[in-house]
Design an enzyme around this catalytic site. Structure first.
Site, PDB file in Angstrom:
ATOM      1  N   LYS A  41     -19.618 -16.325  -2.146  1.00 38.70           N
ATOM      2  CA  LYS A  41     -19.031 -16.111  -2.636  1.00 38.70           C
ATOM      3  C   LYS A  41     -18.720 -16.647  -4.353  1.00 38.70           C
ATOM      4  O   LYS A  41     -19.243 -17.515  -4.851  1.00 38.70           O
ATOM      5  CB  LYS A  41     -17.511 -17.053  -2.303  1.00 38.70           C
ATOM      6  CG  LYS A  41     -17.221 -16.205  -0.825  1.00 38.70           C
ATOM      7  CD  LYS A  41     -16.310 -16.108   0.083  1.00 38.70           C
ATOM      8  CE  LYS A  41     -15.447 -15.248   1.361  1.00 38.70           C
ATOM      9  NZ  LYS A  41     -16.847 -13.959   1.011  1.00 38.70           N
ATOM     10  N   ASP A  83     -18.494 -17.356   8.847  1.00 40.40           N
ATOM     11  CA  ASP A  83     -18.213 -15.935   8.779  1.00 40.40           C
ATOM     12  C   ASP A  83     -18.974 -15.384   8.017  1.00 40.40           C
ATOM     13  O   ASP A  83     -18.972 -13.747   8.660  1.00 40.40           O
ATOM     14  CB  ASP A  83     -16.877 -16.306   6.852  1.00 40.40           C
ATOM     15  CG  ASP A  83     -16.603 -15.257   7.024  1.00 40.40           C
ATOM     16  OD1 ASP A  83     -15.733 -14.486   7.546  1.00 40.40           O
ATOM     17  OD2 ASP A  83     -16.536 -14.994   5.517  1.00 40.40           O
ATOM     18  N   HIS A  94     -23.084 -10.995   9.667  1.00 42.99           N
ATOM     19  CA  HIS A  94     -23.782 -10.263   9.086  1.00 42.99           C
ATOM     20  C   HIS A  94     -25.228 -10.521   8.193  1.00 42.99           C
ATOM     21  O   HIS A  94     -26.199  -9.573   8.981  1.00 42.99           O
ATOM     22  CB  HIS A  94     -22.915  -9.891   7.492  1.00 42.99           C
ATOM     23  CG  HIS A  94     -21.349  -9.846   7.769  1.00 42.99           C
ATOM     24  ND1 HIS A  94     -20.952  -8.687   8.400  1.00 42.99           N
ATOM     25  CD2 HIS A  94     -20.487 -10.358   6.877  1.00 42.99           C
ATOM     26  CE1 HIS A  94     -19.151  -8.530   8.412  1.00 42.99           C
ATOM     27  NE2 HIS A  94     -19.785  -9.368   7.716  1.00 42.99           N
ATOM     28  N   LYS A 148     -15.159  -8.886  14.505  1.00 39.25           N
ATOM     29  CA  LYS A 148     -16.102 -10.737  14.472  1.00 39.25           C
ATOM     30  C   LYS A 148     -14.510 -11.843  13.643  1.00 39.25           C
ATOM     31  O   LYS A 148     -13.648 -11.197  12.676  1.00 39.25           O
ATOM     32  CB  LYS A 148     -16.706 -10.445  13.374  1.00 39.25           C
ATOM     33  CG  LYS A 148     -16.642 -10.053  12.100  1.00 39.25           C
ATOM     34  CD  LYS A 148     -17.812 -10.683  11.194  1.00 39.25           C
ATOM     35  CE  LYS A 148     -17.158 -12.192  10.417  1.00 39.25           C
ATOM     36  NZ  LYS A 148     -16.470 -11.882   9.854  1.00 39.25           N
ATOM     37  N   GLU A 154     -20.925 -11.845  -3.529  1.00 37.24           N
ATOM     38  CA  GLU A 154     -20.286 -11.221  -3.601  1.00 37.24           C
ATOM     39  C   GLU A 154     -19.475 -12.023  -5.035  1.00 37.24           C
ATOM     40  O   GLU A 154     -19.386 -13.179  -5.313  1.00 37.24           O
ATOM     41  CB  GLU A 154     -18.492 -11.784  -2.527  1.00 37.24           C
ATOM     42  CG  GLU A 154     -19.275 -11.125  -1.266  1.00 37.24           C
ATOM     43  CD  GLU A 154     -17.980 -11.981   0.217  1.00 37.24           C
ATOM     44  OE1 GLU A 154     -17.207 -10.735   0.013  1.00 37.24           O
ATOM     45  OE2 GLU A 154     -18.618 -12.475   0.752  1.00 37.24           O
TER      46      GLU A 154
HETATM   47  C1  BG6 Z   1     -15.992 -10.155   6.524  1.00 35.97           C
HETATM   48  C2  BG6 Z   1     -15.761 -11.663   6.077  1.00 35.97           C
HETATM   49  O1  BG6 Z   1     -16.530 -10.123   7.381  1.00 35.97           O
HETATM   50  O2  BG6 Z   1     -17.083  -9.488   5.251  1.00 35.97           O
HETATM   51  C3  BG6 Z   1     -15.755 -12.173   3.976  1.00 35.97           C
HETATM   52  O3  BG6 Z   1     -14.811 -12.606   6.874  1.00 35.97           O
HETATM   53  C4  BG6 Z   1     -16.666 -11.194   3.693  1.00 35.97           C
HETATM   54  O4  BG6 Z   1     -15.369 -13.168   3.608  1.00 35.97           O
HETATM   55  C5  BG6 Z   1     -16.335  -9.197   3.940  1.00 35.97           C
HETATM   56  O5  BG6 Z   1     -15.927 -10.992   2.061  1.00 35.97           O
HETATM   57  C6  BG6 Z   1     -17.966  -9.315   2.814  1.00 35.97           C
HETATM   58  O6  BG6 Z   1     -17.761  -7.602   3.177  1.00 35.97           O
HETATM   59  P1  BG6 Z   1     -18.021  -6.411   2.426  1.00 35.97           P
HETATM   60  O7  BG6 Z   1     -18.363  -5.695   2.687  1.00 35.97           O
HETATM   61  O8  BG6 Z   1     -17.039  -6.448   0.955  1.00 35.97           O
HETATM   62  O9  BG6 Z   1     -19.470  -7.202   2.231  1.00 35.97           O
END
Ligand code: BG6
Length: 489
Positions: free
Chosen positions: A340, A236, A241, A149, A217
């Site tokens: 973030k 993103d 997600h 992705k 995050e």
């Molecule tokens: C990724 C994004 O797909 O997922 C990132 O591009 C993000 O920006 C990450 O930090 C988060 O994944 P996880 O598994 O740490 O929640």
């Protein structure tokens, strides 16, 4: 632990095989599967990169990176020797298939194996590489192609990529990765909803007040800032997600666990999403960008300082209020937020049920009243059901919220494989259930494109928020206005 389903002998070719994703995620994931004796003897991992690199230099690069990304206890010399025997590095320019002789030579004579091409590349290269693979005759009978992705940057670009790749590979051989679908708790959503009879009868507008999905995050944009500044959080994180989580929460029960049955139900949710119009974009969406602040007591810079440029309008936070136009969800708002540099790494789905229709308890107030089912994706994966209970003791009837709290770690022992471990094994097995079908990706883009168009048409402001908080005040207002609040807040 679940029963292991063996995989066939394979060659896994990673385009971008010396890049960040391969070193940080894919190779550590494969190392773990090798440690657990799940990679058949003789299966190979062939990393493709553009630069000249001697075999020993490549092994050193992978070794250094594994040591950085694995726990010290997971790395042993014996495991590294076994794993490194599988590794090869091949120089090739993804755009110049006329010069892929070295790759052809490595694969020659191994046509009977499962062959996986993993494209850890920028999406504009997906089409050309797929075409190159067809032209050079590298597509064998048992082939899969994996697209990281994001697939495209909007509906048009996604459609073009899907057309280009689809001209060379069958849809069932195309694996579009969204690593959230490989997370243990995300899969467990299916079990929670459809392996228990308790929740499904309540899972609708008659009983549910609203749904929240938070993916927070702590990390900032870091070394990816140049890429990120072109993309932003809506593309993103939300397009993939959060929308996948939304689909799994909101879909109708599929007729079976088969990949087509589940994807068909997810598609119906995407089709029922009410577009956010230009008139609604101000009241239904919030864009934010982090400013300097502190995370866990440590000072962190703002986004613009990291970028070294003070006029970027790229969002690092998004909150949305959306509606699903169907019988099950009519008038039930879904609130989504992700960002973030928020207070902590925390991802959760909250289903808030309606208040009791008539209270015999005068102290049952709005803050404590409704039951909530919280599905924690990370950290400390689990499920919590908040209930009201009488405080023990004589002399009064005081109510208090309590919870039934299931921690997966305490129940099952924790230590689950990373999402990429599961997804890579499913690719090799040829099981597309945990991957996105073409129409899902394209529909999700269509819905996102409307929001982006609304932002542009209305010059929607990017609200600043201090790093280490839960995001801009406007995000709180989005739910406060409806007399609700975020969990956590
Ligand atoms: C990724 C994004 O797909 O997922 C990132 O591009 C993000 O920006 C990450 O930090 C988060 O994944 P996880 O598994 O740490 O929640």
């Amino acid at each position: 632990m679940a029963k292991f389903v063996p995989v066939d002998l394979f060659d896994l070719v990673i385009f971008g095989g010396a890049g960040d994703l391969a070193l940080r995620k894919l190779l550590p994931a494969l190392y773990h599967r090798d440690r657990d004796n799940q990679l058949p003897e003789g299966s190979r991992i062939i990393s493709i990169g553009r630069s000249d690199m001697a075999h020993d230099d490549f092994l050193k690069l992978v070794n250094d990176s594994l040591r950085k990304h694995l726990d010290a206890s997971e790395y042993t010399k014996a495991l590294w020797t076994s794993f490194s025997d599988r590794l090869q590095y091949v120089k090739a320019d993804a755009l110049d298939s006329g010069k892929w002789q070295a790759l052809k030579a490595v694969l020659k004579g191994h046509e009977d194996r499962t062959r996986v091409f993993y494209l850890a590349l920028t999406p504009s290269l997906f089409g050309p590489v797929a075409k190159g693979l067809k032209k050079t005759g590298l597509i064998n009978k048992d082939v899969r192609i994996v697209l990281e992705k994001p697939v495209g940057t909007d509906f048009e670009s996604a459609r073009k990529i899907n057309d280009q790749v689809g001209a060379c590979f069958e849809e069932n051989s195309i694996f579009r990765i969204d690593h959230y679908l490989g997370k243990e708790t995300v899969q467990n959503l299916l079990a929670l909803r459809f392996a228990n009879s308790l929740f499904e009868p309540l899972w609708n507008r008659s009983n549910i007040d609203h749904v929240q999905i938070t993916v927070a995050e702590e990390i900032g944009v870091g070394g990816r800032i140049e890429f990120y500044d072109q993309v932003g959080t809506l593309r993103d994180m939300v397009q993939n997600h959060l929308m996948q989580l939304l689909c799994l929460v909101a879909m109708e029960p599929p007729t079976s666990q088969s990949h087509e049955a589940v994807r068909d139900e997810k598609m119906k949710v995407l089709r029922a999403l009410k577009p956010i119009s230009v008139d609604e974009v101000k009241t239904h969406t919030v864009r934010g960008q982090y400013q300097a602040g502190a995370i866990n007591g440590e000072a962190v810079p703002g986004y613009l300082e990291e970028l070294g440029n003070d006029d970027s309008l790229t969002e690092t936070f998004v909150a949305l209020k959306l509606q699903i136009d169907n019988w099950r969800w009519s008038n039930v708002p879904f609130y989504l937020r992700t960002g973030k540099r928020l207070k902590m790494k925390y991802s959760e789905i909250v289903i808030q049920f309606q208040r009791v229709p008539h209270s015999i308890f005068p102290e049952l107030n709005e803050a404590t009243g409704p039951n909530r089912l919280s599905i924690r994706l990370q950290p400390d994966e689990g499920v919590k059901l908040s209930l009201m209970s009488k405080e023990p003791g004589p002399g009064g009837f005081d109510l208090r919220p309590v919870s039934l709290d299931l921690s997966f770690e305490q129940t099952f022992g924790g230590g689950y494989p990373d999402a990429y471990e599961r997804l890579l094994m499913e690719v090799i097995r040829g099981n597309p259930a945990l991957f996105m079908r073409r129409d899902e990706v394209e529909f999700a883009w269509r819905w996102i494109d409307d929001i982006i168009a609304g932002w542009l048409a209305t010059n929607q402001k990017v609200e600043g928020y201090v790093a280490g908080t839960w995001g801009p005040t406007a995000a709180s207002l989005l739910v406060d206005r409806d007399e609700r609040h975020w969990f956590p807040n």
